[in-house]
Design a protein around this motif. Structure first.
Motif, PDB file in Angstrom:
ATOM      1  N   HIS A 118      11.885  -2.004 -16.970  1.00 18.87           N
ATOM      2  CA  HIS A 118      12.527  -3.091 -17.722  1.00 18.87           C
ATOM      3  C   HIS A 118      12.265  -4.452 -17.090  1.00 18.87           C
ATOM      4  CE1 HIS A 118      15.659  -2.726 -14.648  1.00 18.87           C
ATOM      5  NE2 HIS A 118      16.022  -3.939 -15.008  1.00 18.87           N
ATOM      6  N   ARG A 119      12.048  -4.485 -15.788  1.00 24.68           N
ATOM      7  CA  ARG A 119      11.753  -5.765 -15.135  1.00 24.68           C
ATOM      8  C   ARG A 119      10.417  -6.330 -15.610  1.00 24.68           C
ATOM      9  NH1 ARG A 119      13.875  -3.174  -9.734  1.00 24.68           N
ATOM     10  NH2 ARG A 119      12.218  -1.803 -10.398  1.00 24.68           N
ATOM     11  N   THR A 120       9.499  -5.459 -15.957  1.00 24.03           N
ATOM     12  CA  THR A 120       8.211  -5.913 -16.493  1.00 24.03           C
ATOM     13  C   THR A 120       8.426  -6.657 -17.802  1.00 24.03           C
ATOM     14  OG1 THR A 120       7.055  -4.067 -15.446  1.00 24.03           O
ATOM     15  CG2 THR A 120       5.935  -5.147 -17.298  1.00 24.03           C
ATOM     16  N   ILE A 121       9.265  -6.104 -18.666  1.00 24.67           N
ATOM     17  CA  ILE A 121       9.570  -6.765 -19.942  1.00 24.67           C
ATOM     18  C   ILE A 121      10.254  -8.097 -19.679  1.00 24.67           C
ATOM     19  CG2 ILE A 121      10.862  -6.596 -22.112  1.00 24.67           C
ATOM     20  CD1 ILE A 121       8.390  -4.689 -21.894  1.00 24.67           C
ATOM     21  N   HIS A 122      11.196  -8.118 -18.766  1.00 20.51           N
ATOM     22  CA  HIS A 122      11.893  -9.361 -18.420  1.00 20.51           C
ATOM     23  C   HIS A 122      10.900 -10.422 -17.955  1.00 20.51           C
ATOM     24  CE1 HIS A 122      15.077 -11.955 -16.855  1.00 20.51           C
ATOM     25  NE2 HIS A 122      14.308 -12.118 -15.794  1.00 20.51           N
ATOM     26  N   HIS A 123       9.985 -10.052 -17.078  1.00 22.70           N
ATOM     27  CA  HIS A 123       8.996 -11.008 -16.561  1.00 22.70           C
ATOM     28  C   HIS A 123       8.076 -11.521 -17.668  1.00 22.70           C
ATOM     29  CE1 HIS A 123       9.735 -10.753 -12.169  1.00 22.70           C
ATOM     30  NE2 HIS A 123      10.274  -9.598 -12.517  1.00 22.70           N
ATOM     31  N   ILE A 124       7.716 -10.661 -18.582  1.00 20.32           N
ATOM     32  CA  ILE A 124       6.868 -11.082 -19.700  1.00 20.32           C
ATOM     33  C   ILE A 124       7.630 -12.060 -20.600  1.00 20.32           C
ATOM     34  CG2 ILE A 124       5.726 -10.305 -21.830  1.00 20.32           C
ATOM     35  CD1 ILE A 124       5.100  -7.668 -20.268  1.00 20.32           C
ATOM     36  N   GLU A 125       8.865 -11.729 -20.923  1.00 23.79           N
ATOM     37  CA  GLU A 125       9.653 -12.582 -21.819  1.00 23.79           C
ATOM     38  C   GLU A 125       9.898 -13.975 -21.238  1.00 23.79           C
ATOM     39  OE1 GLU A 125      12.134  -9.219 -24.343  1.00 23.79           O
ATOM     40  OE2 GLU A 125      13.230 -10.546 -22.995  1.00 23.79           O
ATOM     41  N   TYR A 126       9.951 -14.074 -19.936  1.00 28.07           N
ATOM     42  CA  TYR A 126      10.192 -15.376 -19.308  1.00 28.07           C
ATOM     43  C   TYR A 126       8.920 -16.035 -18.784  1.00 28.07           C
ATOM     44  CZ  TYR A 126      15.091 -14.732 -20.066  1.00 28.07           C
ATOM     45  OH  TYR A 126      16.305 -14.570 -20.688  1.00 28.07           O
ATOM     46  N   GLY A 127       7.761 -15.496 -19.184  1.00 30.46           N
ATOM     47  CA  GLY A 127       6.487 -16.118 -18.849  1.00 30.46           C
ATOM     48  C   GLY A 127       6.091 -15.997 -17.394  1.00 30.46           C
ATOM     49  N   ARG A 128       6.701 -15.084 -16.666  1.00 33.38           N
ATOM     50  CA  ARG A 128       6.404 -14.917 -15.243  1.00 33.38           C
ATOM     51  C   ARG A 128       5.322 -13.888 -14.983  1.00 33.38           C
ATOM     52  NH1 ARG A 128      12.561 -14.330 -14.089  1.00 33.38           N
ATOM     53  NH2 ARG A 128      13.222 -16.492 -14.352  1.00 33.38           N
ATOM     54  N   SER A 129       4.932 -13.178 -16.025  1.00 28.55           N
ATOM     55  CA  SER A 129       3.946 -12.113 -15.886  1.00 28.55           C
ATOM     56  C   SER A 129       2.814 -12.337 -16.880  1.00 28.55           C
ATOM     57  CB  SER A 129       4.611 -10.763 -16.151  1.00 28.55           C
ATOM     58  OG  SER A 129       3.686  -9.717 -16.067  1.00 28.55           O
ATOM     59  N   ASP A 130       1.655 -11.853 -16.521  1.00 34.25           N
ATOM     60  CA  ASP A 130       0.473 -11.976 -17.364  1.00 34.25           C
ATOM     61  C   ASP A 130       0.086 -10.569 -17.826  1.00 34.25           C
ATOM     62  OD1 ASP A 130      -1.721 -13.013 -18.624  1.00 34.25           O
ATOM     63  OD2 ASP A 130      -2.758 -13.601 -16.802  1.00 34.25           O
ATOM     64  N   PRO A 131       0.689 -10.087 -18.932  1.00 39.48           N
ATOM     65  CA  PRO A 131       0.447  -8.708 -19.358  1.00 39.48           C
ATOM     66  C   PRO A 131      -0.964  -8.508 -19.890  1.00 39.48           C
ATOM     67  CG  PRO A 131       1.696  -9.850 -21.020  1.00 39.48           C
ATOM     68  CD  PRO A 131       1.568 -10.798 -19.847  1.00 39.48           C
ATOM     69  N   GLY A 132      -1.453  -7.313 -19.730  1.00 39.79           N
ATOM     70  CA  GLY A 132      -2.763  -6.960 -20.253  1.00 39.79           C
ATOM     71  C   GLY A 132      -2.711  -6.682 -21.747  1.00 39.79           C
ATOM     72  N   LEU A 133      -3.871  -6.609 -22.344  1.00 38.70           N
ATOM     73  CA  LEU A 133      -3.970  -6.375 -23.784  1.00 38.70           C
ATOM     74  C   LEU A 133      -3.311  -5.059 -24.189  1.00 38.70           C
ATOM     75  CD1 LEU A 133      -4.993  -7.143 -26.568  1.00 38.70           C
ATOM     76  CD2 LEU A 133      -7.197  -6.133 -25.957  1.00 38.70           C
ATOM     77  N   GLY A 134      -3.511  -4.013 -23.412  1.00 40.47           N
ATOM     78  CA  GLY A 134      -2.925  -2.713 -23.742  1.00 40.47           C
ATOM     79  C   GLY A 134      -1.413  -2.781 -23.841  1.00 40.47           C
ATOM     80  N   LEU A 135      -0.773  -3.453 -22.897  1.00 40.87           N
ATOM     81  CA  LEU A 135       0.684  -3.565 -22.917  1.00 40.87           C
ATOM     82  C   LEU A 135       1.138  -4.448 -24.079  1.00 40.87           C
ATOM     83  CD1 LEU A 135       3.449  -2.959 -21.845  1.00 40.87           C
ATOM     84  CD2 LEU A 135       3.096  -4.692 -20.064  1.00 40.87           C
ATOM     85  N   LEU A 136       0.415  -5.518 -24.349  1.00 33.21           N
ATOM     86  CA  LEU A 136       0.762  -6.355 -25.497  1.00 33.21           C
ATOM     87  C   LEU A 136       0.677  -5.566 -26.801  1.00 33.21           C
ATOM     88  CD1 LEU A 136      -0.954  -9.731 -24.559  1.00 33.21           C
ATOM     89  CD2 LEU A 136       1.505  -9.276 -24.699  1.00 33.21           C
ATOM     90  N   LEU A 137      -0.325  -4.717 -26.921  1.00 30.27           N
ATOM     91  CA  LEU A 137      -0.449  -3.876 -28.115  1.00 30.27           C
ATOM     92  C   LEU A 137       0.727  -2.910 -28.221  1.00 30.27           C
ATOM     93  CD1 LEU A 137      -4.271  -3.160 -27.960  1.00 30.27           C
ATOM     94  CD2 LEU A 137      -3.081  -4.378 -29.795  1.00 30.27           C
ATOM     95  N   GLN A 138       1.147  -2.336 -27.103  1.00 33.40           N
ATOM     96  CA  GLN A 138       2.288  -1.420 -27.105  1.00 33.40           C
ATOM     97  C   GLN A 138       3.570  -2.153 -27.498  1.00 33.40           C
ATOM     98  OE1 GLN A 138       1.777   0.065 -23.045  1.00 33.40           O
ATOM     99  NE2 GLN A 138       1.604   2.122 -23.920  1.00 33.40           N
ATOM    100  N   ILE A 139       3.760  -3.343 -26.958  1.00 28.09           N
ATOM    101  CA  ILE A 139       4.951  -4.132 -27.286  1.00 28.09           C
ATOM    102  C   ILE A 139       4.964  -4.461 -28.773  1.00 28.09           C
ATOM    103  CG2 ILE A 139       6.049  -6.388 -26.979  1.00 28.09           C
ATOM    104  CD1 ILE A 139       5.145  -6.225 -24.005  1.00 28.09           C
TER     105      ILE A 139
END
Length: 76
Positions: A42-63
């Protein structure tokens, strides 16, 4: 050379994160539930939502799939 991305990249990451958060809430999902559907912490999602993480294409597709929104709409 700085390891920090340019300001415009950070701004775009925050905008995308905000759209992901809005889509997650519209889908009535918690960060925990979205993370579980995507196979991440869940911390990964939190970091993505607040712009602190640079998710890969695969994770963006899953989201995008988990919240029922086309990827293009999340990253516009």
């Amino acid at each position: 050379m700085s390891s920090e991305p340019p300001a415009w990249v950070l701004s775009r990451r925050q905008a995308i994160g905000s759209r992901i958060r809005d889509a997650r809430l519209h889908a009535n999902l918690t960060q925990f539930a979205l993370a579980e559907r995507c196979g991440v912490d869940h911390r990964t999602i939190h970091h993505i939502e607040y712009g602190r993480s640079d998710p890969g294409l695969g994770l963006l597709l899953q989201i995008a799939s988990a919240v029922g929104i086309p990827l293009a709409e999340l990253v516009r």
